[in-house]
Design an enzyme around this catalytic site. Structure first.
Site, short mmCIF file in Angstrom:
data_model
loop_
_atom_site.label_atom_id
_atom_site.label_comp_id
_atom_site.label_asym_id
_atom_site.label_seq_id
_atom_site.Cartn_x
_atom_site.Cartn_y
_atom_site.Cartn_z
N TRP A 106 3.71 -1.49 -17.60
CA TRP A 106 3.49 -1.05 -18.98
C TRP A 106 2.21 -0.23 -19.10
CZ3 TRP A 106 7.57 -0.42 -21.49
CH2 TRP A 106 8.63 -1.33 -21.42
N ASP A 152 -2.28 -3.34 -25.91
CA ASP A 152 -0.83 -3.49 -26.05
C ASP A 152 -0.50 -4.98 -25.93
OD1 ASP A 152 1.90 -3.66 -25.84
OD2 ASP A 152 2.09 -2.27 -24.15
N LYS A 203 9.37 -9.61 -28.72
CA LYS A 203 9.00 -10.69 -27.80
C LYS A 203 8.53 -11.91 -28.57
CE LYS A 203 9.06 -7.24 -24.66
NZ LYS A 203 8.50 -5.91 -24.45
C1 LIG Z 1 8.36 -4.67 -24.10
C2 LIG Z 1 7.05 -4.00 -23.92
C3 LIG Z 1 6.84 -2.66 -24.26
C4 LIG Z 1 7.96 -1.76 -24.76
O1 LIG Z 1 8.42 -2.16 -25.97
P1 LIG Z 1 9.51 -1.27 -26.75
O2 LIG Z 1 9.47 -1.88 -28.09
O3 LIG Z 1 10.81 -1.46 -26.02
O4 LIG Z 1 9.07 0.12 -26.72
C5 LIG Z 1 5.59 -2.13 -24.11
N1 LIG Z 1 4.57 -2.86 -23.65
C6 LIG Z 1 4.72 -4.16 -23.30
C7 LIG Z 1 3.56 -4.94 -22.80
C8 LIG Z 1 5.97 -4.77 -23.43
O5 LIG Z 1 6.12 -6.06 -23.09
#
Ligand SMILES: *Cc1c(COP(=O)(O)O)cnc(C)c1O
Length: 360
Positions: free
Chosen positions: A102, A172, A196
């Site tokens: 990521w 993030d 999540k």
């Molecule tokens: C799932 C995830 C993403 C991507 O998320 P989307 O909503 O599918 O764009 C980005 N960063 C992390 C740390 C993630 O777990």
């Protein structure tokens, strides 16, 4: 039909009481004769739902009035470009820490808009550790410092908040948001895709210090301009109303559980149990330096990859779903977010123990 334990990394399992409440309110939200899905986002009813969700999130995460809370769309991935477009300003570059897949995606996207200085990386180790902050080559002149507190795919989690000095810290938190206490005041911007730990996909929550608003580049699409979204209470256009409503139900549920402190204790216990079992059993392995093992995503391998298919089949038969690891990593991954009950982790350990005894 009974509910399984769903270990999917995302979209992930939601708290059962939340789904039940959504079910009860599906056809007729509190006597309005409408589903939330069918309401105008400008109606008094929906505005109240939206404001309550924000208020509960502020309370849960301890977000002061110095921050705007935005309910945006496009997932966490769209923030990979939204952030540089809004925060680079006059500065030439931003610092990024590379700790996994990521981080790399965020870096690749930011490079489209400016110079990215990768101030530290654990790629050489295969992303099993986090470089010590004393070795980071950050620059005092960076527009911001970006990092990924929890790498969802690798199962690597920071156990500290980096010190970025006067440079705004950007995180993030897609897979760790609200899973344990965090001091929001340390950050310039926090973002999290909802699917999540917050609610259904289609929503991304952005928490931004207000002094960072209003710096977007001229060519920034309106829908990606934090100032515009903030000025319009995240309703410049039609927001992801149903996802927002469900996120609000999740926030209420979290408050009932005792908030983020209580969740942190439960999550620590759940993760520790699973890692202890993996470490004590020769048949399973997790490569991450113990200090940086994720509380939310637990990747593990079997002693013999040829048994992966059989392991997954047996797990499915017991209602232990979506344990297959990410295609880039292989093996297994158990995502044990807030909504995964401790009983789910116990059932997984029970199954892993039996499988190792029979097939190991
Ligand atoms: C799932 C995830 C993403 C991507 O998320 P989307 O909503 O599918 O764009 C980005 N960063 C992390 C740390 C993630 O777990």
């Amino acid at each position: 039909m009974s509910r399984a334990f769903n270990f999917c990394a995302g979209p992930a399992t939601l708290p059962e009481p939340v789904l039940k409440q959504a079910q009860e309110e599906m056809l007729d939200w509190r006597g309005t004769g409408m589903s939330v899905m069918e309401m105008s986002h400008r109606s008094d009813e929906f505005v109240a739902i939206a404001e309550t969700a924000e208020k509960d999130l502020r309370e849960l995460a301890g977000i002061s009035d110095d921050y705007a809370v935005l309910f945006m769309q496009g997932g966490a991935s769209s923030q990979f470009s939204t952030i540089p477009l809004n925060l680079l300003g006059e500065k030439a570059s931003a610092d990024y820490i590379n700790t996994g897949i990521w981080s790399k995606k965020a870096i690749a996207e930011a490079k489209r808009y400016g110079t990215v200085n990768v101030a530290a990386s654990s790629e050489d180790s295969g992303f099993v550790t986090i470089p010590d902050q004393s070795a980071w080559r950050t620059s005092a002149d960076a527009a911001y410092l970006h990092y990924t507190p929890n790498e969802t795919i690798g199962g690597l989690e920071f156990d500290f908040v980096p010190d970025s000095g006067d440079v705004p810290l950007v995180a993030d938190m897609s897979s760790t948001m609200l899973s344990r206490p965090v001091d929001v005041s340390r950050f310039g911007l926090i973002y999290a895709g909802a699917q999540k730990n917050i609610g259904p996909s289609g929503l991304v929550v952005v928490i931004i210090r207000k002094d960072l608003l209003g710096k977007a580049r001229k060519e920034t699409p309106t829908m990606m301009n934090y100032q515009v979204i903030a000025d319009n209470a995240s309703m410049y256009n039609t927001p992801a109303t149903y996802s927002w409503y469900l996120a609000g139900l999740v926030f209420k549920w979290l408050k009932e559980q005792g908030g983020v402190e209580a969740m942190g204790e439960i999550n620590y216990r759940k993760a520790k149990k699973l890692y202890d079992f993996i470490d004590d059993n020769d048949f399973y392995a997790n490569p991450i330096e113990p200090r940086f093992r994720s509380w939310m995503n637990v990747p593990f391998t079997l002693a013999d990859d040829a048994l992966n298919g059989e392991f997954l089949k047996g797990a499915d038969a017991r209602g232990l779903l979506n344990l297959k690891g990410h295609r880039s990593v292989g093996g297994m991954r158990a995502s044990i977010y807030n909504a995964m009950p401790e009983a789910g982790v116990d059932a997984l350990i029970q199954y892993m123990s039996e499988f190792a005894r029979e097939r190991g």
